[in-house]
Design a protein around this motif. Structure first.
Motif, mmCIF file in Angstrom:
data_model
loop_
_atom_site.group_PDB
_atom_site.id
_atom_site.type_symbol
_atom_site.label_atom_id
_atom_site.label_comp_id
_atom_site.label_asym_id
_atom_site.label_seq_id
_atom_site.Cartn_x
_atom_site.Cartn_y
_atom_site.Cartn_z
ATOM 1 N N SER A 1 -6.059 -9.573 1.509
ATOM 2 C CA SER A 1 -6.037 -9.192 0.104
ATOM 3 C C SER A 1 -7.293 -8.417 -0.286
ATOM 4 C CB SER A 1 -5.899 -10.450 -0.761
ATOM 5 O OG SER A 1 -5.850 -10.125 -2.117
ATOM 6 N N VAL A 2 -8.435 -8.886 0.184
ATOM 7 C CA VAL A 2 -9.695 -8.233 -0.164
ATOM 8 C C VAL A 2 -9.897 -6.951 0.639
ATOM 9 C CG1 VAL A 2 -12.218 -8.492 -0.070
ATOM 10 C CG2 VAL A 2 -10.796 -10.376 -0.910
ATOM 11 N N VAL A 3 -9.658 -7.007 1.947
ATOM 12 C CA VAL A 3 -9.977 -5.872 2.819
ATOM 13 C C VAL A 3 -8.932 -4.767 2.734
ATOM 14 C CG1 VAL A 3 -10.303 -5.174 5.235
ATOM 15 C CG2 VAL A 3 -11.341 -7.288 4.388
ATOM 16 N N VAL A 4 -7.652 -5.129 2.801
ATOM 17 C CA VAL A 4 -6.599 -4.110 2.855
ATOM 18 C C VAL A 4 -6.116 -3.709 1.463
ATOM 19 C CG1 VAL A 4 -4.273 -3.595 3.695
ATOM 20 C CG2 VAL A 4 -5.881 -4.855 5.149
ATOM 21 N N LEU A 5 -5.819 -4.698 0.628
ATOM 22 C CA LEU A 5 -5.280 -4.395 -0.696
ATOM 23 C C LEU A 5 -6.358 -4.129 -1.744
ATOM 24 C CD1 LEU A 5 -2.354 -6.981 -0.874
ATOM 25 C CD2 LEU A 5 -2.253 -4.558 -0.214
ATOM 26 N N LYS A 6 -7.614 -4.393 -1.374
ATOM 27 C CA LYS A 6 -8.759 -4.164 -2.271
ATOM 28 C C LYS A 6 -8.636 -4.966 -3.567
ATOM 29 C CE LYS A 6 -10.336 -0.932 0.497
ATOM 30 N NZ LYS A 6 -10.858 -1.415 1.728
ATOM 31 N N GLU A 7 -8.088 -6.179 -3.460
ATOM 32 C CA GLU A 7 -7.973 -7.067 -4.611
ATOM 33 C C GLU A 7 -9.095 -8.091 -4.563
ATOM 34 O OE1 GLU A 7 -4.050 -8.745 -4.816
ATOM 35 O OE2 GLU A 7 -3.117 -6.783 -5.102
ATOM 36 N N GLN A 8 -9.577 -8.455 -5.721
ATOM 37 C CA GLN A 8 -10.656 -9.432 -5.818
ATOM 38 C C GLN A 8 -10.090 -10.847 -5.829
ATOM 39 O OE1 GLN A 8 -14.153 -8.850 -6.840
ATOM 40 N NE2 GLN A 8 -13.909 -6.746 -6.167
ATOM 41 N N LYS B 1 0.828 -1.209 0.000
ATOM 42 C CA LYS B 1 0.000 0.000 0.000
ATOM 43 C C LYS B 1 0.862 1.259 0.000
ATOM 44 C CE LYS B 1 -3.869 0.460 1.496
ATOM 45 N NZ LYS B 1 -5.150 0.586 0.844
#
Length: 119
Positions: free
Chosen positions: A87-94, A31
């Motif tokens: 990955s989903v919550v912090v990095l906003k990756e699907q 990030k």
């Protein structure tokens, strides 16, 4: 809650906590791509220190009831769960279907590690 201190449960809780630290140490810097690499490495080492303070006792305590292979498998499954959430919550990756299938295959492997006596 005496079950929290049992050698079957406490290592899992310690490994869960340690994996949260390690996931931030390994991937949190993504990030902050403008941060100097040396600073990122030093901060990651500092975070990883706390991971080791939890993982080492988890394995020592857990080895009373789990084999080393089972402890490693527990750690890997926890790592995948923690990483998926991070990955989903912090990095906003699907996460997509191929991730789900890959994780399911790893879970199937974990199932087989726990068949039989273990140690």
């Amino acid at each position: 809650m005496p079950w929290l201190t049992s050698p079957a449960v406490s290592p899992i809780l310690l490994l869960l906590a340690s994996n949260v630290f390690m996931t931030f140490a390994w991937y949190g810097h993504l990030k902050y791509k403008s941060a100097p690499l040396l600073a990122v490495i030093l901060v990651s080492w500092g975070i990883a220190f706390f991971e080791y303070c939890l993982a080492v006792p988890a394995n020592r305590i857990g080895h009373e009831v789990y084999s080393a292979a089972q402890l490693k498998t527990i750690q890997e499954v926890i790592t995948l769960v923690v990483f998926a959430v991070f990955s989903v919550v912090v990095l906003k990756e699907q996460l997509s279907w191929n991730h789900a299938i890959g994780f399911a295959l790893i879970a199937a492997g974990a199932f087989f590690i726990f068949q039989g006596r273990g140690g």
